[in-house]
Design a protein around this motif. Structure first.
Motif, PDB file in Angstrom:
ATOM      1  N   CYS A   1      -3.137  15.002  -5.990  1.00 29.88           N
ATOM      2  CA  CYS A   1      -4.002  14.525  -6.883  1.00 29.88           C
ATOM      3  C   CYS A   1      -3.627  12.985  -6.981  1.00 29.88           C
ATOM      4  CB  CYS A   1      -4.340  15.453  -7.821  1.00 29.88           C
ATOM      5  SG  CYS A   1      -5.678  15.031  -9.065  1.00 29.88           S
ATOM      6  N   GLY A   2      -2.459  13.169  -7.544  1.00 36.35           N
ATOM      7  CA  GLY A   2      -1.742  11.653  -7.581  1.00 36.35           C
ATOM      8  C   GLY A   2      -1.971  10.626  -6.597  1.00 36.35           C
ATOM      9  N   LEU A   3      -1.452  11.176  -5.497  1.00 37.38           N
ATOM     10  CA  LEU A   3      -1.599  10.377  -4.099  1.00 37.38           C
ATOM     11  C   LEU A   3      -3.123   9.814  -4.111  1.00 37.38           C
ATOM     12  CD1 LEU A   3      -0.447   9.262  -1.587  1.00 37.38           C
ATOM     13  CD2 LEU A   3      -1.285  11.296  -0.472  1.00 37.38           C
ATOM     14  N   LEU A   4      -4.092  10.690  -3.975  1.00 37.98           N
ATOM     15  CA  LEU A   4      -5.557  10.565  -3.917  1.00 37.98           C
ATOM     16  C   LEU A   4      -6.105   9.447  -4.929  1.00 37.98           C
ATOM     17  CD1 LEU A   4      -7.002  13.923  -2.515  1.00 37.98           C
ATOM     18  CD2 LEU A   4      -6.583  11.698  -1.325  1.00 37.98           C
ATOM     19  N   ALA A   5      -5.674   9.625  -6.338  1.00 44.29           N
ATOM     20  CA  ALA A   5      -5.724   8.599  -7.364  1.00 44.29           C
ATOM     21  C   ALA A   5      -5.465   7.337  -6.905  1.00 44.29           C
ATOM     22  CB  ALA A   5      -5.344   9.200  -8.766  1.00 44.29           C
ATOM     23  N   ALA A   6      -4.063   7.320  -6.436  1.00 40.72           N
ATOM     24  CA  ALA A   6      -3.464   5.724  -6.006  1.00 40.72           C
ATOM     25  C   ALA A   6      -4.550   5.533  -5.037  1.00 40.72           C
ATOM     26  CB  ALA A   6      -2.113   5.968  -5.709  1.00 40.72           C
ATOM     27  N   LEU A   7      -4.827   6.133  -3.951  1.00 45.18           N
ATOM     28  CA  LEU A   7      -5.676   5.698  -3.054  1.00 45.18           C
ATOM     29  C   LEU A   7      -6.960   5.053  -3.565  1.00 45.18           C
ATOM     30  CD1 LEU A   7      -6.546   5.175  -0.029  1.00 45.18           C
ATOM     31  CD2 LEU A   7      -7.244   7.656   0.148  1.00 45.18           C
ATOM     32  N   ALA A   8      -7.653   5.797  -4.425  1.00 50.73           N
ATOM     33  CA  ALA A   8      -8.778   5.189  -5.185  1.00 50.73           C
ATOM     34  C   ALA A   8      -8.463   3.960  -5.792  1.00 50.73           C
ATOM     35  CB  ALA A   8      -9.281   6.471  -6.148  1.00 50.73           C
TER      36      ALA A   8
ATOM     37  N   VAL B   1       0.975  -1.360  -0.036  1.00 47.57           N
ATOM     38  CA  VAL B   1       0.197  -0.156   0.018  1.00 47.57           C
ATOM     39  C   VAL B   1       0.853   1.211  -0.117  1.00 47.57           C
ATOM     40  CG1 VAL B   1      -1.650   1.446   1.281  1.00 47.57           C
ATOM     41  CG2 VAL B   1      -2.099  -1.029   1.157  1.00 47.57           C
ATOM     42  N   LEU B   2       2.028   1.122   0.826  1.00 54.24           N
ATOM     43  CA  LEU B   2       2.875   2.459   0.883  1.00 54.24           C
ATOM     44  C   LEU B   2       3.392   2.710  -0.396  1.00 54.24           C
ATOM     45  CD1 LEU B   2       4.385   2.317   4.409  1.00 54.24           C
ATOM     46  CD2 LEU B   2       2.422   3.576   3.921  1.00 54.24           C
ATOM     47  N   LEU B   3       4.104   1.575  -1.028  1.00 54.18           N
ATOM     48  CA  LEU B   3       4.904   1.637  -2.345  1.00 54.18           C
ATOM     49  C   LEU B   3       3.703   2.323  -3.325  1.00 54.18           C
ATOM     50  CD1 LEU B   3       7.122   1.517  -4.140  1.00 54.18           C
ATOM     51  CD2 LEU B   3       6.573  -0.982  -4.722  1.00 54.18           C
ATOM     52  N   ILE B   4       2.374   1.738  -3.463  1.00 54.91           N
ATOM     53  CA  ILE B   4       1.543   2.176  -4.608  1.00 54.91           C
ATOM     54  C   ILE B   4       1.164   3.892  -4.143  1.00 54.91           C
ATOM     55  CG2 ILE B   4      -0.550   1.897  -5.432  1.00 54.91           C
ATOM     56  CD1 ILE B   4       1.158   0.112  -6.422  1.00 54.91           C
ATOM     57  N   LEU B   5       1.016   4.245  -3.017  1.00 59.38           N
ATOM     58  CA  LEU B   5       0.657   5.620  -2.614  1.00 59.38           C
ATOM     59  C   LEU B   5       1.620   6.319  -2.911  1.00 59.38           C
ATOM     60  CD1 LEU B   5      -1.112   5.085   0.993  1.00 59.38           C
ATOM     61  CD2 LEU B   5      -2.340   5.590  -1.285  1.00 59.38           C
ATOM     62  N   ALA B   6       2.946   5.951  -2.738  1.00 60.66           N
ATOM     63  CA  ALA B   6       4.258   6.532  -3.058  1.00 60.66           C
ATOM     64  C   ALA B   6       4.308   6.907  -4.481  1.00 60.66           C
ATOM     65  CB  ALA B   6       5.448   6.049  -2.705  1.00 60.66           C
ATOM     66  N   LEU B   7       3.919   5.751  -5.291  1.00 62.92           N
ATOM     67  CA  LEU B   7       3.999   5.949  -6.615  1.00 62.92           C
ATOM     68  C   LEU B   7       3.121   6.921  -7.315  1.00 62.92           C
ATOM     69  CD1 LEU B   7       5.131   4.657  -9.459  1.00 62.92           C
ATOM     70  CD2 LEU B   7       3.052   3.079  -9.352  1.00 62.92           C
ATOM     71  N   GLY B   8       1.889   6.905  -6.659  1.00 56.76           N
ATOM     72  CA  GLY B   8       1.013   8.119  -7.405  1.00 56.76           C
ATOM     73  C   GLY B   8       1.313   9.336  -6.791  1.00 56.76           C
ATOM     74  N   LEU B   9       1.831   9.618  -5.466  1.00 54.06           N
ATOM     75  CA  LEU B   9       2.388  10.994  -5.270  1.00 54.06           C
ATOM     76  C   LEU B   9       3.602  11.351  -6.233  1.00 54.06           C
ATOM     77  CD1 LEU B   9       2.838  13.094  -3.109  1.00 54.06           C
ATOM     78  CD2 LEU B   9       4.118  11.856  -1.930  1.00 54.06           C
ATOM     79  N   VAL B  10       4.362  10.482  -6.509  1.00 53.95           N
ATOM     80  CA  VAL B  10       5.689  10.659  -7.372  1.00 53.95           C
ATOM     81  C   VAL B  10       5.126  10.949  -8.793  1.00 53.95           C
ATOM     82  CG1 VAL B  10       7.738   9.914  -8.438  1.00 53.95           C
ATOM     83  CG2 VAL B  10       7.284   9.580  -5.879  1.00 53.95           C
ATOM     84  N   PHE B  11       4.342  10.290  -9.098  1.00 59.77           N
ATOM     85  CA  PHE B  11       3.610  10.591 -10.737  1.00 59.77           C
ATOM     86  C   PHE B  11       3.079  11.980 -10.713  1.00 59.77           C
ATOM     87  CE2 PHE B  11       0.610  10.052 -14.101  1.00 59.77           C
ATOM     88  CZ  PHE B  11       1.410   9.192 -14.931  1.00 59.77           C
ATOM     89  N   GLY B  12       2.329  12.191  -9.731  1.00 55.95           N
ATOM     90  CA  GLY B  12       1.401  13.710  -9.678  1.00 55.95           C
ATOM     91  C   GLY B  12       2.555  14.744  -9.451  1.00 55.95           C
ATOM     92  N   LEU B  13       3.615  14.362  -8.631  1.00 56.91           N
ATOM     93  CA  LEU B  13       4.551  15.507  -8.475  1.00 56.91           C
ATOM     94  C   LEU B  13       5.362  15.560  -9.881  1.00 56.91           C
ATOM     95  CD1 LEU B  13       6.236  14.600  -5.022  1.00 56.91           C
ATOM     96  CD2 LEU B  13       4.664  16.597  -5.480  1.00 56.91           C
ATOM     97  N   ALA B  14       5.829  14.599 -10.543  1.00 60.28           N
ATOM     98  CA  ALA B  14       6.181  14.826 -11.819  1.00 60.28           C
ATOM     99  C   ALA B  14       5.526  15.728 -12.750  1.00 60.28           C
ATOM    100  CB  ALA B  14       6.701  13.529 -12.538  1.00 60.28           C
ATOM    101  N   GLN B  15       4.126  15.451 -12.750  1.00 61.27           N
ATOM    102  CA  GLN B  15       3.324  16.042 -13.613  1.00 61.27           C
ATOM    103  C   GLN B  15       3.299  17.632 -13.290  1.00 61.27           C
ATOM    104  OE1 GLN B  15       0.047  13.237 -15.486  1.00 61.27           O
ATOM    105  NE2 GLN B  15      -0.503  13.657 -13.640  1.00 61.27           N
ATOM    106  N   GLY B  16       3.242  17.800 -11.983  1.00 62.82           N
ATOM    107  CA  GLY B  16       3.221  19.263 -11.290  1.00 62.82           C
ATOM    108  C   GLY B  16       4.582  19.975 -11.708  1.00 62.82           C
ATOM    109  N   ILE B  17       5.955  19.224 -11.799  1.00 65.31           N
ATOM    110  CA  ILE B  17       6.939  19.845 -12.119  1.00 65.31           C
ATOM    111  C   ILE B  17       6.866  20.256 -13.763  1.00 65.31           C
ATOM    112  CG2 ILE B  17       9.435  19.459 -12.582  1.00 65.31           C
ATOM    113  CD1 ILE B  17       9.340  17.614  -9.991  1.00 65.31           C
ATOM    114  N   ALA B  18       6.315  19.258 -14.498  1.00 65.08           N
ATOM    115  CA  ALA B  18       6.330  19.470 -15.894  1.00 65.08           C
ATOM    116  C   ALA B  18       5.373  20.782 -16.203  1.00 65.08           C
ATOM    117  CB  ALA B  18       6.003  18.184 -16.604  1.00 65.08           C
TER     118      ALA B  18
END
Length: 337
Positions: A238-245, A107-124
């Motif tokens: 937003c990415g974190l919450l998407a991973a939670l969903a 669960v922690l890895l998937i949440l982290a994956l969603g967070l990182v994915f969202g952060l990457a989009q935010g940076i771009a």
């Protein structure tokens, strides 16, 4: 010359636009009661089981919509959330069964994956100035592609037990009910997420930054608001919450598929728009989004109870979205008069 006090009609009109999602929810709820089929002398729609099923059915969309609200408040958009749901769903299923990971690390890895994915989009989007629509449209394809590569394009069934390639039984609780078997756990998770978001937007300086950026980004930057940091963080949340969903989705259905979540981004945006959040940013609330998500859920439910064709359901919901967006267009002029 003193300014005339606002008229009663003006006050009522202002309240109508301010609480449009709540009034809309009440109107749809009343219509659902009137149109509800009757079984055994009771209205099917008002049955406690049916009402709780409505909340359970919109729990995943509701979680996504909370994250989408934050993004839209800053004048952005995130089209990737549905694909991130699929990525998280298949990812947690793979980790729990194929890779025999424990529940907490998975669960922690998937949440982290969603967070990182969202952060990457935010940076771009924020740092490199690429429109959020384009960045997240590309992100939608990337997340879906990663999900399909991770699972070799197949769905992953989640079998519970203590043996190899079996997930911990605890994960199955996401498909269960709590409080003496009454409240669906996904609905409870949605409520907790919504409450935390409401508190965040009411008591934190972060919320003031969100509204300031959405209202006028240039003015916010000149006022000392850390625009870049806030925008990146919002996409990360937003990415974190998407991973939670996605995790909730996999737990509810005991299945993770790379195509899960297809179209969820549109439903989330619909809930936000119906909830009264302005697509141009700077105005809106999580409570409005919750009401918008419930409105869509009630509408879908009563149409299903009356055996209305699924294609007609899409048309009806689409018309409601257009109507809500039209109210937003009328709102500024109406309130000024």
């Amino acid at each position: 010359m003193t300014e005339a006090p606002p008229s009663r009609a003006h006050g009522l009109l202002t309240a109508l636009f301010k609480f449009q999602s709540l009034f809309g929810l009440v109107a749809v709820f009343v219509a659902a009661v009137v149109l509800s089929p009757v079984k055994g002398g009771h209205l099917v729609f008002l049955g406690s089981g049916n009402l709780l099923n409505v909340v359970r059915a919109i729990s995943e969309i509701g979680i996504l919509a909370v994250g989408m609200t934050l993004v839209i408040l800053i004048g952005g958009i995130d089209l990737s959330v549905g694909s991130v749901v699929g990525l998280a769903s298949v990812g947690v299923a793979e980790l729990l069964t194929v890779n025999d990971w424990g529940l907490v690390p998975s669960v922690l890895l998937i949440l982290a994956l969603g967070l990182v994915f969202g952060l990457a989009q935010g940076i771009a989007s924020a740092k490199f100035g690429i429109q959020a629509f384009i960045v997240t449209l590309a992100g939608m394809q990337v997340a879906r592609g990663i999900a399909r590569m991770w699972s070799d394009g197949r769905g992953v069934s989640i079998v519970y037990g203590d043996g190899p390639r079996q997930a911990p039984v605890t994960f199955s609780l996401l498909g269960e009910r709590t409080f003496n078997g009454v409240v669906p756990i996904p609905a409870l998770i949605f409520v907790v997420v919504a409450v935390l978001a409401v508190v965040l937007l009411r008591v934190s300086a972060f919320s003031r930054h969100l509204y300031a950026i959405g209202g006028n980004e240039k003015a916010a930057r000149l006022s000392g608001v850390p625009v870049l940091r806030v925008k990146v963080l919002v996409f990360g949340l937003c990415g974190l919450l998407a991973a939670l969903a996605g995790i909730v989705h996999a737990g509810q259905f005991s299945f993770g598929g790379p195509n899960d979540g297809a179209g969820f981004e549109l439903s989330a945006i619909a809930a936000v728009v119906i909830g009264g959040t302005s697509l141009s940013g700077g105005r809106g609330s999580v409570l409005g989004t919750v009401a918008g998500a419930l409105l869509v859920g009630v509408l879908d439910n009563i149409l299903q109870l009356n055996n209305v064709d699924s294609n007609v359901q899409l048309v009806v919901v689409g018309c409601v979205i257009v109507f809500a967006a039209g109210l937003q267009r009328l709102r500024p002029a109406a309130i000024r008069t």
